[in-house]
Design a protein around this motif. Sequence first.
Motif, PDB file in Angstrom:
ATOM      1  N   UNK A  11     -22.773  22.362 -10.337  1.00  0.00           N
ATOM      2  CA  UNK A  11     -22.719  23.693  -9.756  1.00  0.00           C
ATOM      3  C   UNK A  11     -21.567  23.684  -8.760  1.00  0.00           C
ATOM      4  N   UNK A  12     -20.511  24.414  -9.070  1.00  0.00           N
ATOM      5  CA  UNK A  12     -19.339  24.427  -8.196  1.00  0.00           C
ATOM      6  C   UNK A  12     -19.405  25.655  -7.301  1.00  0.00           C
ATOM      7  N   UNK A  38     -15.503  19.656 -13.560  1.00  0.00           N
ATOM      8  CA  UNK A  38     -15.719  20.243 -12.239  1.00  0.00           C
ATOM      9  C   UNK A  38     -15.054  19.379 -11.175  1.00  0.00           C
ATOM     10  N   UNK A  39     -15.265  18.070 -11.292  1.00  0.00           N
ATOM     11  CA  UNK A  39     -14.667  17.166 -10.302  1.00  0.00           C
ATOM     12  C   UNK A  39     -13.145  17.271 -10.343  1.00  0.00           C
ATOM     13  N   UNK A  40     -12.605  17.396 -11.566  1.00  0.00           N
ATOM     14  CA  UNK A  40     -11.145  17.458 -11.703  1.00  0.00           C
ATOM     15  C   UNK A  40     -10.579  18.691 -11.015  1.00  0.00           C
ATOM     16  N   UNK A  48     -12.659  24.688  -3.730  1.00  0.00           N
ATOM     17  CA  UNK A  48     -13.868  24.473  -4.523  1.00  0.00           C
ATOM     18  C   UNK A  48     -14.461  23.104  -4.263  1.00  0.00           C
ATOM     19  N   UNK A  49     -15.765  23.023  -4.323  1.00  0.00           N
ATOM     20  CA  UNK A  49     -16.442  21.732  -4.183  1.00  0.00           C
ATOM     21  C   UNK A  49     -17.686  21.758  -5.058  1.00  0.00           C
ATOM     22  N   UNK A  50     -18.125  20.566  -5.478  1.00  0.00           N
ATOM     23  CA  UNK A  50     -19.344  20.459  -6.266  1.00  0.00           C
ATOM     24  C   UNK A  50     -20.523  20.435  -5.308  1.00  0.00           C
TER      25      UNK A  50
END
Lengths: 228, 270
Positions: free
Chosen positions: B133-134, B205-207, B216-218
């Motif tokens: 979930x970003x 998402x991490x990329x 953006x962050x997870x």
Amino acid sequence: MGIIESILDTLSFFYECLPTLLDGLQITIISSVASFFLGLLVGSIVAVLRVERIKFLNPFLTAYVEIVRGTPLLVQLLFLFYGIPIVFGLQMPPLAVGIFSIGLCTGAYQSEIIRTGIQSISKGQIEASQALGMTRWKIMQFIILPQALRIVVPTLINEFITVTKDTSMLMVVSIPELTRRGSWIVYRTFKPFEVFGLVGAMYFALAYASSRLSKYIEKKYQIKGLIR
Amino acid sequence: MNTTTKIVLAVLITAIIVGSTVTAYYEVYRKPALTGIARIQAKGTLVVGLDVYPPWASQTQNGGWEGFDIDVMKKVAEKIGVQFEGKAVVWETIIPALMAKDIDVIASALSITPDRSEEVLYSIAYYEVTLSFVVKTSKVAQYQSAEDFVGKKVGAQAGTTGWDLAQTLYGNTSTEIRDFLSIPDLLLALDTGVVDTGIFDTPTARDYCKQEPAKFAVAFTHPTHGYPDYYAYAVRPDDGELAEAINTVIVELMASGEMAQLMAKWEVSP
């Protein structure tokens, strides 16, 4: 019996797709009608104002029409959808922004259509009305507009059909209209030919119903005995 | 009948006769269609269907492709003795494109799902994945679990496992689920506040979060479904030879330790 079986299979597949697609059709119809009438309102006002050649308004109105006609609807849609929150800090529901954007776009085209209709009314009628002492606005209200709007009904319905097809662009701003729902079904079933065939048929049905409506309106509102 | 009709009829009949003769000739004398790897070798290229999804697949400045899946597919192409050719395909038509022989293999972080298994032949799994979930970096402390999004707006890409999870968690609830055509579109919507979170595969998402840490962050990860979610490559059901070649390459990479190196290179080490 292979062919009959596959036809029946396809028909029952179509039947299964219907609930999802009808949801999308609902959004397509709502956004088409809302955008079109917003455009009709904006278009009529802009057309009348431009015909009246109101000095300080004309450049702005002409700029509006030319810019909207000169840029792709998709660009306008993305511009407003992402621009409005950034510039105005407003969070509008996507459907509202979509209808607003398409409405502005069709408004520009409709203003040109209506303006043509207005200008097609013979000068003789205007001169006669002026001789009778009618003011500019009374002439517009009672002589010009009633005739002009009747004349342009076919062209306006044509524009409505164009708007209906343009609403498929709303999918790029996360609105699940008819075409996008077709894609959703394709993701699950991998039958793009059947699904988009059905979606196309539904758009066609909408367009056909609109052109029948056009003929009905033309007949119902024609001015009997009018010689132009 | 008049002259024009006679001429038209003559042309039509000639066309039908010539057409049937040519087709019959072709049927009898044409070379038998090649199948399997021989067909790809005759073509000289392995056409790989790709959707932009870093770090598995993304496009370079000059229109080429790079990514984990590209590296693996290049090794497969090498093994068969052909060239690698990446082809961008819109996600929703990627399986139909495979069936229509537009592409030979799908390689873009493709999860194994029951629906897809009925249509395609999967290779062996090469990566286990969860969903992330970003959220906007400024709000990352507010969201710890899926329940925190009740009544809010979540975004996902239809046709992906992220979308399915969103439907499972929030379908028919007060939470609005918005559908976007691609992950970059989804992130743009997140950035402008159209949605409060985007749900998609964790490595990607991490990329993206690494590329834009200020935005953006997870917030947290979530299992895709009740059972582990795996990536695999997909070919047509009748392309068993190609699937075998891909499996051999995957096994060789794992055995030699190159798989772990690739994962480290693309920063997707588990």
